[in-house]
Design a protein around this motif. Structure first.
Motif, PDB file in Angstrom:
ATOM      1  N   PHE A 230      51.003  12.006  66.748  1.00 30.73           N
ATOM      2  CA  PHE A 230      51.919  12.970  67.171  1.00 30.73           C
ATOM      3  C   PHE A 230      53.306  12.247  67.578  1.00 30.73           C
ATOM      4  CE2 PHE A 230      48.891  16.715  68.053  1.00 30.73           C
ATOM      5  CZ  PHE A 230      48.464  16.808  66.585  1.00 30.73           C
TER       6      PHE A 230
ATOM      7  N   ILE B 238      51.253  16.843  61.942  1.00 33.22           N
ATOM      8  CA  ILE B 238      52.655  16.851  62.656  1.00 33.22           C
ATOM      9  C   ILE B 238      53.946  16.801  61.783  1.00 33.22           C
ATOM     10  CG2 ILE B 238      52.649  14.554  63.509  1.00 33.22           C
ATOM     11  CD1 ILE B 238      53.584  17.244  65.636  1.00 33.22           C
TER      12      ILE B 238
ATOM     13  N   ASN C 156      44.768  17.496  64.401  1.00 29.91           N
ATOM     14  CA  ASN C 156      45.690  17.253  63.266  1.00 29.91           C
ATOM     15  C   ASN C 156      45.448  17.761  61.941  1.00 29.91           C
ATOM     16  OD1 ASN C 156      47.963  15.676  62.756  1.00 29.91           O
ATOM     17  ND2 ASN C 156      47.051  13.829  62.016  1.00 29.91           N
TER      18      ASN C 156
ATOM     19  N   ILE D 239      55.472  16.238  75.008  1.00 27.60           N
ATOM     20  CA  ILE D 239      54.150  16.629  74.241  1.00 27.60           C
ATOM     21  C   ILE D 239      53.275  17.115  75.444  1.00 27.60           C
ATOM     22  CG2 ILE D 239      51.874  15.941  73.232  1.00 27.60           C
ATOM     23  CD1 ILE D 239      53.444  13.796  71.703  1.00 27.60           C
TER      24      ILE D 239
END
Ligand code: UDP
Ligand code: MG
Length: 245
Positions: free
Chosen positions: A23, A99, A95, A36
């Motif tokens: 990310f 992303i 994931n 984040i």
């Protein structure tokens, strides 16, 4: 700040560091500022320690630590409300929706959409697919569940559950305080409230890579069903009513 990425995490010690790394690699290559936010949802494994280490070495990373497991919905709500970004995305820690899909949200936000959601179903968005699919029983229950969701709560969306949803700051701040569901039904409730407010929702196709260590068991499907009933009840009794809008 332009983008906040909220990552709910429950017992994610195995892949958390690698995925947060992915990310962050993506985000630091973009020409906007970001944060984040990991929300540790009362993990019983090493998630907390790993997240603390990650936060210590990355100034763009924040950690919210909850002692008790409350559910993905509660974790996401908390993350979205403590975020600072003009746009706020939540994404699964495994994931499963990479992303990179973030590339696709901007065209919609720039055209006045308030919410952009990912879908694994081509009926929602051409090109959507489960590149590495969920097990067959999950796909089957997912289809049945969607029938129920469409007949009771939100019409016209074939995948309400994908763990990739982005909001403008305004949409996040208006919707989240109205939500009451803490677990998997949360995604449906968000869409119900968004529709009542009249927000414009865009659906982007997602390429889903299923992760084997899912937290959703058969029990999750049953409790989600009860949550949908609760949402329906809230709708009937005007809990999400129009009084603020
Ligand atoms: N999650 C959470 N609290 C929970 C269960 C799950 O915060 O009680 C998080 C989990 O860590 C992940 C996301 O919610 O980031 C989606 O969970 P999972 O990947 O197990 O869902 P699935 O892939 O089966 O839809
Ligand atoms: Mg997953």
């Amino acid at each position: 700040m332009r983008l906040s990425v909220i990552v709910p995490a429950f017992n994610e010690e195995e892949n958390l560091a690698a995925n947060i790394g992915k990310f962050n690699d993506y985000l630091r290559r973009q020409n906007y500022d970001y944060e984040i936010i990991i929300v540790n949802d009362g993990s019983a494994d090493g998630t907390k320690k790993i997240a603390e280490e990650l936060a210590a070495e990355n100034k763009n990373l924040k950690l919210i630590n909850n002692k008790k497991n409350q559910g993905k919905g509660a974790a996401v709500r908390q993350g979205l409300l403590s975020a600072r970004g003009e746009y706020r995305l939540f994404i699964d820690a495994d994931n499963a929706t990479s992303i990179n899909h973030t590339d696709k949200i901007w065209a919609f936000f720039n055209n006045g959409y308030d919410i952009v959601i990912g879908s694994r179903n081509p009926r929602d968005a051409e090109g959507a697919r489960q590149a590495s699919p969920q097990p067959i029983w999950k796909r089957f229950l997912g289809i049945c569940g969607n029938r129920v969701i469409q007949s009771l709560a939100v019409k016209g969306i074939y995948d309400t559950q994908c763990g990739f949803k982005a909001f403008t700051k305004k949409a996040a701040e208006k919707i989240m305080p109205e939500t009451t569901i803490n677990r998997w039904g949360f995604d449906v409730e968000i869409l119900v409230i968004a529709e009542i407010i009249g927000y414009k929702i865009a659906v982007i196709p997602v390429r889903w890579i299923n992760s084997p260590n899912s937290r959703v068991g058969i029990k999750g499907y049953f409790s989600s069903f009860l949550e949908i009933i609760k949402i329906k009840w809230n709708l009937i009794t005007g809990k999400y009513g129009s009084r603020h809008w």
